[in-house]
Design a protein around this motif. Structure first.
Motif, short mmCIF file in Angstrom:
data_model
loop_
_atom_site.label_atom_id
_atom_site.label_comp_id
_atom_site.label_asym_id
_atom_site.label_seq_id
_atom_site.Cartn_x
_atom_site.Cartn_y
_atom_site.Cartn_z
N UNK A 22 -3.71 -0.38 15.90
CA UNK A 22 -3.25 -0.87 14.85
C UNK A 22 -4.15 -1.59 13.77
N UNK A 23 -5.10 -2.32 14.70
CA UNK A 23 -6.15 -3.07 14.08
C UNK A 23 -7.17 -2.13 13.12
N UNK A 24 -7.18 -0.93 13.73
CA UNK A 24 -8.17 0.11 13.02
C UNK A 24 -7.46 0.87 11.86
N UNK A 25 -5.88 1.09 12.17
CA UNK A 25 -5.13 2.12 11.32
C UNK A 25 -4.89 1.22 10.09
N UNK A 26 -4.43 -0.07 10.10
CA UNK A 26 -4.01 -0.85 9.02
C UNK A 26 -5.10 -0.91 7.74
N UNK A 27 -6.30 -1.36 8.14
CA UNK A 27 -7.20 -1.31 6.98
C UNK A 27 -7.53 0.01 6.17
N UNK A 28 -7.43 1.16 7.11
CA UNK A 28 -7.52 2.67 6.84
C UNK A 28 -6.69 2.81 5.75
N UNK A 29 -5.07 2.56 6.25
CA UNK A 29 -3.88 2.97 5.26
C UNK A 29 -3.99 2.02 4.01
N UNK A 30 -4.49 0.81 4.20
CA UNK A 30 -4.58 -0.26 3.00
C UNK A 30 -5.62 0.42 2.03
N UNK A 31 -6.73 0.81 2.58
CA UNK A 31 -7.89 1.49 1.53
C UNK A 31 -7.25 2.60 0.98
N UNK A 32 -6.56 3.51 1.77
CA UNK A 32 -6.12 4.72 1.07
C UNK A 32 -5.09 4.37 0.02
N UNK A 33 -4.30 3.47 0.26
CA UNK A 33 -3.33 2.99 -0.83
C UNK A 33 -3.93 2.28 -1.96
N UNK A 34 -5.36 1.85 -1.87
CA UNK A 34 -5.82 0.99 -2.77
C UNK A 34 -6.38 1.92 -3.87
N UNK A 82 -9.47 4.82 -15.25
CA UNK A 82 -9.02 3.53 -16.13
C UNK A 82 -7.39 3.08 -15.50
N UNK A 83 -6.65 4.12 -15.17
CA UNK A 83 -5.27 3.66 -14.80
C UNK A 83 -5.44 3.21 -13.59
N UNK A 84 -6.16 3.60 -12.68
CA UNK A 84 -6.40 2.98 -11.42
C UNK A 84 -6.93 1.58 -11.32
N UNK A 85 -8.01 1.43 -12.39
CA UNK A 85 -8.43 0.11 -12.60
C UNK A 85 -7.38 -0.84 -12.90
N UNK A 86 -6.76 -0.28 -13.87
CA UNK A 86 -5.57 -1.27 -14.29
C UNK A 86 -4.54 -1.72 -13.19
N UNK A 87 -4.05 -0.69 -12.63
CA UNK A 87 -3.13 -1.28 -11.63
C UNK A 87 -3.86 -1.97 -10.56
N UNK A 88 -4.91 -1.90 -9.77
CA UNK A 88 -5.84 -2.67 -9.29
C UNK A 88 -5.97 -3.93 -9.62
#
Length: 154
Positions: A22-34, A82-88
């Motif tokens: 879980x410790x490895x998967x959670x940051x990976x999922x968060x990065x993918x969603x980022x 630009x859209x990704x940056x705006x959402x981030x």
């Protein structure tokens, strides 16, 4: 009795593996969603440190993501970026202060330790030991020596 101990050890090992997974998967999922932007920061263009290399690799992955998304949607890459940056930026917590440099963080730590000594939660000797440990890089803090696994990445 030996069989029960083996089962307990096996269960403890499986639980530890699950927590690690879980410790490895959670940051990976968060990065993918980022998502990401396609423009690397100025420090990423400098060579030399592992941090710069990681920033460069992240910027490249983000650029590839934006290009793939643009192709899938049939829109220009710069529009997707630009859209990704705006959402981030919109999702960035407003109450989260920017990180200072190492000297700023150490000064803030010393202030918090002085307050803890004044409040009677720590002795001066304990505060001095914590300060010495922080300066030696014992704590795995971002931007400091040590990092994950301690000095030299062990």
């Amino acid at each position: 009795m030996s069989g029960t101990m083996r089962k307990k050890h096996l269960l403890a090992g499986l639980a530890a593996a699950g927590v690690l997974g879980v410790g490895i998967a959670a940051p990976t999922v968060a990065f993918a969603a980022d998502g990401g932007s396609s423009t690397p920061s100025a420090s990423a263009s400098e060579s030399g440190s592992g941090k710069d290399e990681r920033q460069q690799q992240r910027a490249e992955r983000q650029a590839e993501f934006a290009e793939a998304l643009a192709e899938e949607l049939g829109v220009p890459t710069d529009k997707v970026t630009a859209a990704l940056e705006k959402v981030r930026e919109a999702r960035k917590p407003a109450d989260r202060p920017e990180r200072g440099d190492s000297a700023d963080r150490q000064a803030a730590l010393k202030e918090r330790l002085a307050q803890a000594v004044e409040d009677g939660r720590l002795t001066q000797e304990q505060a001095d030991a914590i300060t010495a440990a922080a300066e030696a890089g014992v704590f795995p803090a971002p931007g400091g020596r040590g990092g994950h696994g301690g000095p030299a990445g062990r």
